[in-house]
Design a protein around this motif. Sequence first.
Motif, short mmCIF file in Angstrom:
data_model
loop_
_atom_site.label_atom_id
_atom_site.label_comp_id
_atom_site.label_asym_id
_atom_site.label_seq_id
_atom_site.Cartn_x
_atom_site.Cartn_y
_atom_site.Cartn_z
N UNK A 127 25.63 7.35 -4.58
CA UNK A 127 27.59 7.72 -3.67
C UNK A 127 27.60 6.83 -2.34
N UNK A 128 26.29 6.87 -2.35
CA UNK A 128 25.79 6.33 -1.00
C UNK A 128 25.46 4.69 -1.29
N UNK A 129 24.77 4.99 -2.44
CA UNK A 129 24.61 3.14 -2.77
C UNK A 129 26.08 2.68 -2.99
N UNK A 130 26.99 2.90 -3.99
CA UNK A 130 28.97 2.47 -3.56
C UNK A 130 29.11 2.23 -2.66
N UNK A 152 0.37 -1.50 -0.33
CA UNK A 152 0.38 -0.01 -0.39
C UNK A 152 0.69 1.32 -0.38
N UNK A 153 1.69 1.14 0.73
CA UNK A 153 2.62 2.19 0.73
C UNK A 153 3.36 2.69 -0.54
N UNK A 154 3.69 1.49 -1.10
CA UNK A 154 4.48 2.12 -2.31
C UNK A 154 3.22 2.52 -3.69
N UNK A 202 13.12 4.34 -1.51
CA UNK A 202 13.77 4.93 -0.98
C UNK A 202 14.47 4.86 0.18
N UNK A 203 13.41 4.99 1.02
CA UNK A 203 13.73 4.76 2.64
C UNK A 203 13.97 3.53 2.84
N UNK A 214 21.91 2.84 -7.38
CA UNK A 214 20.93 3.33 -6.10
C UNK A 214 19.32 3.82 -6.77
N UNK A 215 19.43 2.20 -7.60
CA UNK A 215 17.83 2.26 -8.69
C UNK A 215 17.76 3.14 -9.38
N UNK A 216 19.13 3.87 -10.47
CA UNK A 216 18.86 4.99 -11.19
C UNK A 216 18.63 6.17 -10.17
N UNK A 217 19.38 6.59 -9.31
CA UNK A 217 19.18 7.46 -8.54
C UNK A 217 18.28 8.24 -7.41
#
Length: 756
Positions: A109-112, A4-6, A15-16, A101-104
């Motif tokens: 940088x956090x994803x890497x 439901x949130x998605x 993102x969260x 990062x799911x394409x931004x």
Amino acid sequence: LATMLALRTGLQVVRVVSYIVPATAFLTLVYSFFRMGQALGGRYINAYVDASSTFFAMGMLAEVISADGLIVRSDTGSHGAYGMYLAFVLVFSLCLALFRGWDGIVNRSYAALQAVVVCPLCLIGIFFTGSRSSLVLIVGALLLLVVLLVLNPGRVITGSRRLMAAALIVVVPFGLLGLVRTIGPSIPTLERMQETLTHPLEIGRTARGDLSPMKEGDDGTERSVKNVQMRVWLWGQAIRYLVAHPMTMVTGIGYDRRRFVEDVVGVPYEGYNFNYQTAHNLFLDILIKGGVGPLLPLLAACLWLFWVGVKSVTIPIRDEGAIARIGTGWALLAFWPALILVSFTCEELLTDNLMLHWTALFGLLLGLCGTALATWLPNRMVHMTATAGIGGGPAYITALCRHHLAKGMEVRIFCSDEKPYVDIWRRMGIDLSVLPMRRPNALSVWQLLKELLRAPAPIHAHGRGAAFFAIGVKILVRVPVIYTPHGPHYAYNRGRRYVSGWLFEALCRVLLDAIIYVSAGEREVARQRRLPIGNSCIVVSGLVCRRDGTSFETAARDLLRAELNIPPGRFVIGWIGRFHEQKGLDILLESIPSVCAKIPAPIWVVVGDGTAQDTGACRAKLGETGLAAHVLFLGGRADAFALIRAFDLYISTSRWEGLPLVLLEVMEQGVPIVASDVVGNRDVLEGWGVLYAPNDSCAAADAQVRLATDESLRQRLVAAGREVRLTRFSLSRMLADMDRAYVEILGDEIAGEVMR
């Protein structure tokens, strides 16, 4: 909740979750390594297993407060469950980095960074948990991730990134393993795995019960090997119990630990009996304790959740969150099959700390798949039919498709490879997919699913054959599905055929979004047969075939008869349909002797065909009458409706109908009608036409004689028929009603703008 949130917030919840999962795992790992360091320094020991101070200290937050302070309890948070949690985080972090990062959506940088930091720590953590199942899980998951990199479904990752990622997935674990060995401490997981692989397990003898791990004393067998033997012995005991008590697979024995230990395992119950209270196989344990009742839904859920992952990577990019959907789908497809495999050897599939994560992942995928489907549905329609030969059903679909194309909609048709409508639809420029829909198989169903996942759209299924496919599509793809039965076929079967037909129709009305009946009589039959009609509406059919310059002049009729080699002065009675029980051609043939006895020189023109068996039976029946010269079989004709002008009278002998379009065509062309008094025929002719008792050849003969000998009645019927056709059965009225039905069923977001 995640679904439901998605659906509501889209990428925000993704993102969260993507920020929280690696960060939480990192903090948990740091805490666990700190506690392990304390354990290795002798600060505290494991309270459950032989005072061990090594790998069991890796149990995630497994400490409990006691009178002696903090102690590690592996029975509270097992090393296996923690290892599986680390495997999940590792796969999720890898995919988050792999898809940037799911394409931004998440900072790249956090994803890497999270992958560089968290993934090695997860591998080291798995090495030190001592959990062999976790090691098998992560090896399987990484191999499946490499397979996905090779296949690259959706072509969403470039070749260089795929090659680099596959190399890292293969090389980094070995590099970390070498580093840990160089530093010096023992690696419990690898030691336990090595012990398992190098020591004799005696699997066969243990499974048969010849060798029991229950024996007292120390025979020199390593604890890790005894653990495997104990599980195999439990499986053997459980299977032997099922063989001796087969009803257990239906009823189960209940979730009573004492009964399981004493009856199934066959040892005295001594209170806790930690190692003997489950079968150490999730599916086997559920089968014994609950029977097939809870087992089958669990298996179905496992398959369905795997399908969620397949669907997420199959739907092409169209919505904004496509990369997040595809990336999380990769994580699921890499992790879930390996987890199911591991669940056959231990019961930790449903451990709560792991369940929290993979259920959240499934929820996100369901929500994202829902938003992806929603972007494809507007301004599109798929029509599905098992028949594309001569008949009213394909003509009905053709009229709807012309209407949709004129409004700028994208139209697709799934149908059998039959003439002439396959060629007609191709010439109209419709996207056509030909499948063996009359005899469906697993390959044709999968082909249909693939086609629909590439371009999802609402479905309008016509007839029972199409409804069979539509049910599968509704369950697996979740697009809106509308069903038009085109006749109460089920109501005229007998015995088991009636029961199976009724159950299928009931299933359609429960699972599909709406039923559109082509006549009021058809819905009334459904109500009388106690089928659900709450989600149904009626859109009465109209004359669907276009007419260009149709002539009703006597000269044109005589010319057509000459082309058919019908001698002048003969009274021509027409019949059009399939050689099928529904159409009742046998009733017509049985009526011929009575009609010939009362009308001079009649001739019957039969237009249509059927299977070789049905055609042979009809010709044999006619041969028995000795009046074969009075019947002209024309076979299946693409110009069947044009031949109507050659008739003096038209007869319908149907045993059931929806709303027969051929009667509307006959009315339009100025030919009087006699028809069996069944649903569909009655909807067209009630109040002005000539109806006779169905399934009665004598009544059919009397009706034909009545009209053939009363020219004034025929003229009155022709005039009334044209008026009724124009006022009640116009194509424009049918199409307008269908547009309103689509808007009501599908909603304004999908159908409103185009179909108003």
